[in-house]
Design an enzyme around this catalytic site. Structure first.
Site, short mmCIF file in Angstrom:
data_model
loop_
_atom_site.label_atom_id
_atom_site.label_comp_id
_atom_site.label_asym_id
_atom_site.label_seq_id
_atom_site.Cartn_x
_atom_site.Cartn_y
_atom_site.Cartn_z
N HIS A 61 5.39 2.42 7.19
CA HIS A 61 5.70 1.38 8.18
C HIS A 61 7.10 1.69 8.72
O HIS A 61 7.95 2.21 7.99
CB HIS A 61 5.68 0.04 7.46
CG HIS A 61 5.76 -1.16 8.33
ND1 HIS A 61 6.95 -1.60 8.88
CD2 HIS A 61 4.82 -2.05 8.75
CE1 HIS A 61 6.74 -2.69 9.58
NE2 HIS A 61 5.44 -2.99 9.53
N ASP A 110 7.40 0.85 -1.62
CA ASP A 110 7.14 -0.22 -0.67
C ASP A 110 5.80 -0.85 -1.03
O ASP A 110 4.73 -0.31 -0.71
CB ASP A 110 7.13 0.35 0.75
CG ASP A 110 6.79 -0.72 1.79
OD1 ASP A 110 6.55 -1.88 1.40
OD2 ASP A 110 6.75 -0.37 2.99
N GLN A 127 1.87 -3.85 0.94
CA GLN A 127 0.41 -4.02 1.05
C GLN A 127 -0.27 -4.05 -0.31
O GLN A 127 -1.50 -4.09 -0.37
CB GLN A 127 -0.19 -2.91 1.93
CG GLN A 127 0.26 -2.95 3.37
CD GLN A 127 -0.22 -4.20 4.10
OE1 GLN A 127 -1.16 -4.88 3.70
NE2 GLN A 127 0.44 -4.52 5.21
N LYS A 148 2.63 -11.80 2.53
CA LYS A 148 1.35 -11.06 2.60
C LYS A 148 0.54 -11.40 1.33
O LYS A 148 0.16 -12.54 1.16
CB LYS A 148 1.59 -9.57 2.78
CG LYS A 148 2.31 -9.24 4.11
CD LYS A 148 2.34 -7.73 4.34
CE LYS A 148 3.37 -7.31 5.35
NZ LYS A 148 2.90 -7.38 6.74
N CYS A 199 3.06 -1.02 13.71
CA CYS A 199 4.45 -0.69 13.33
C CYS A 199 4.49 0.59 12.50
O CYS A 199 5.28 0.68 11.53
CB CYS A 199 5.12 -1.82 12.55
SG CYS A 199 5.31 -3.30 13.51
C1 LIG Z 1 3.68 -1.16 4.35
C2 LIG Z 1 4.61 -2.16 4.98
N1 LIG Z 1 5.93 -2.03 4.80
C3 LIG Z 1 6.80 -2.91 5.33
C4 LIG Z 1 6.38 -3.95 6.09
C5 LIG Z 1 7.39 -4.89 6.69
O1 LIG Z 1 7.22 -6.18 6.19
P1 LIG Z 1 8.13 -7.36 6.79
O2 LIG Z 1 7.76 -7.49 8.23
O3 LIG Z 1 7.77 -8.56 5.99
O4 LIG Z 1 9.53 -6.96 6.61
C6 LIG Z 1 5.01 -4.12 6.34
C7 LIG Z 1 4.51 -5.20 7.21
O5 LIG Z 1 3.45 -5.12 7.78
C8 LIG Z 1 4.10 -3.20 5.75
O6 LIG Z 1 2.78 -3.32 5.95
#
Ligand SMILES: Cc1ncc(COP(=O)(O)O)c(C=O)c1O
Length: 392
Positions: free
Chosen positions: A112, A188, A191, A214, A351
């Site tokens: 992401h 990270d 998900q 999430k 994203c």
């Molecule tokens: C794999 C991953 N990393 C980071 C994020 C960023 O999350 P946030 O928008 O809550 O900071 C997301 C959000 O969709 C994500 O799916």
């Protein structure tokens, strides 16, 4: 296994729509909303400052939420930091890590943007950044990471589950490669947290991040950051609530977690998150994982059977199913799904432009399943996508 139909009663909006955008954000159970309502109606005050009863009660609830989150992940509460989202958690690490010019960071092509841009920016201060390839299904080969490690490598930042493909990375192997090489690892878990079991003791990450909104079912504006060695990381924000003494000349910081939580935090959000994490734990992450993974596997295989539909991602997937209808823009497909049947999905780059570009498409439709989705909703998705193919 929990009873999906009775669980749905805790999420009133599910009576109105077919909500398949859980990878973007999930619905929050009424129990967590009531916990936040109690804060506002019964004891709202600031956290950690003040001797009066409301301040004490607020502080107790806030710290109870920290205990709930720490125990959910089987990590130390003092190393469990509340942030506003996963993005902030990652930026705290990327900004606060003691970099030297010439250090090296490894990320993957399927991150992401939140787990890519904060590392890419380090190039400005002379840190080298390698973006390793992934396969066409979004799976990271741990050997690619091993091969990218050099003498100057300091950190590997990698997703546990891809938000684009639903691919589940072999995080145990990647983490053990990092450990053998003496390299730090940031996982990270945006998900995976709440969606699948994570054995923190065996993965043993140096940093673990996830949003509260999430799989943990909390409100937006909440995030979690675990730091194994908090003294090694500098705080990104300085201000009230994180210092033990200040003079004209200097200041002395509190230890973690206060050190990383300057200013008034999202108190109601954190209290809601504490309750939603307990809710997830009560249902059982193993049951949630089984439910979401099975729905996604079935949806992927049923969509694949429709002529004119292309499904992406690996066979073994988490709750995420990306696809395209040949000859149609992903946003148009998403709009028709909503307008005809109230099916809410995400469309576009999610994203994660490099990951989607790697597929050679300019976006996908993404259906992502949550603990409250049903077989009937899956049927509805498949049938409506099939009807859409007839429009081309
Ligand atoms: C794999 C991953 N990393 C980071 C994020 C960023 O999350 P946030 O928008 O809550 O900071 C997301 C959000 O969709 C994500 O799916």
């Amino acid at each position: 296994m929990y009873d999906v139909l009775s669980v749905r009663e805790d999420f009133p909006v599910l009576k109105e729509v077919i909500y398949l955008d859980n990878a973007a954000t999930t619905q929050t159970p009424v129990q967590a909303v009531y916990a936040m309502q109690d804060y506002f109606f019964k004891y709202a005050a600031n956290h950690g400052r003040g001797a009066h009863r409301l301040a004490r009660e607020t502080t107790n609830h806030y710290e109870d939420a920290r205990e709930s989150v720490a125990s959910f992940f089987n990590i130390d509460a003092e190393k469990t930091i509340f942030t506003k989202n996963a993005t902030e958690s990652i930026n705290i690490v990327s900004r606060g890590f003691p970099w030297k010019k010439g250090d090296h960071v490894i990320v993957t092509l399927v991150e992401h943007h939140s787990n890519l841009l904060p590392w890419m920016r380090l190039r400005d201060i002379g840190v080298e950044v390698t973006v390793v390839d992934v396969d066409v299904a979004g799976v990271v080969n741990p050997e690619e990471i091993r091969n990218a490690i050099k003498d100057n490598t300091r950190l590997i930042a990698v997703n546990h589950v891809s938000n684009v493909f639903g691919s589940v990375q072999d995080i145990e192997t990647i983490s053990s490669i990092a450990r053998q090489a003496g390299v730090k690892i940031l996982v990270d878990g945006s998900q995976s947290a709440g969606n699948m079991s994570i054995d923190m003791k065996s993965v043993d990450p140096d940093f673990f991040v996830c949003p509260g909104h999430k799989g943990l079912l909390g409100p937006q504006g909440t995030g979690v950051l675990y730091i194994k060695e908090p003294d090694e990381i500098e705080s990104l924000f300085l201000g009230g609530g994180m210092v033990s003494s200040v003079t004209r000349e200097s200041f002395k910081m509190e230890p973690s977690p206060a050190k990383f939580e300057a200013g008034t935090p999202n108190i109601p959000g954190v209290i809601g998150l504490g309750r939603s994490v307990e809710y997830v734990a009560e249902l059982g992450v193993d049951s949630i994982q089984k439910h979401e993974f099975e729905l996604a596997r079935e949806a992927a295989s049923r969509l694949e059977d429709i002529a004119g539909v292309e499904v992406y991602g690996p066979k073994k997937r988490a709750g995420v199913v990306p696809f395209n209808v040949t000859g149609m823009n992903a946003h148009d497909v998403a709009m028709i799904l909503d307008q005809t049947k109230g099916i809410c999905v995400r469309s576009g780059y999610h994203c994660a432009m490099p990951g989607v570009d790697n597929l050679g498409v300019n976006g996908t439709v993404r259906a992502s399943f949550g603990l409250y989705n049903t077989e009937d909703e899956l049927e509805s998705l498949v049938k409506t996508v099939s009807d859409i193919t007839a429009l081309v």
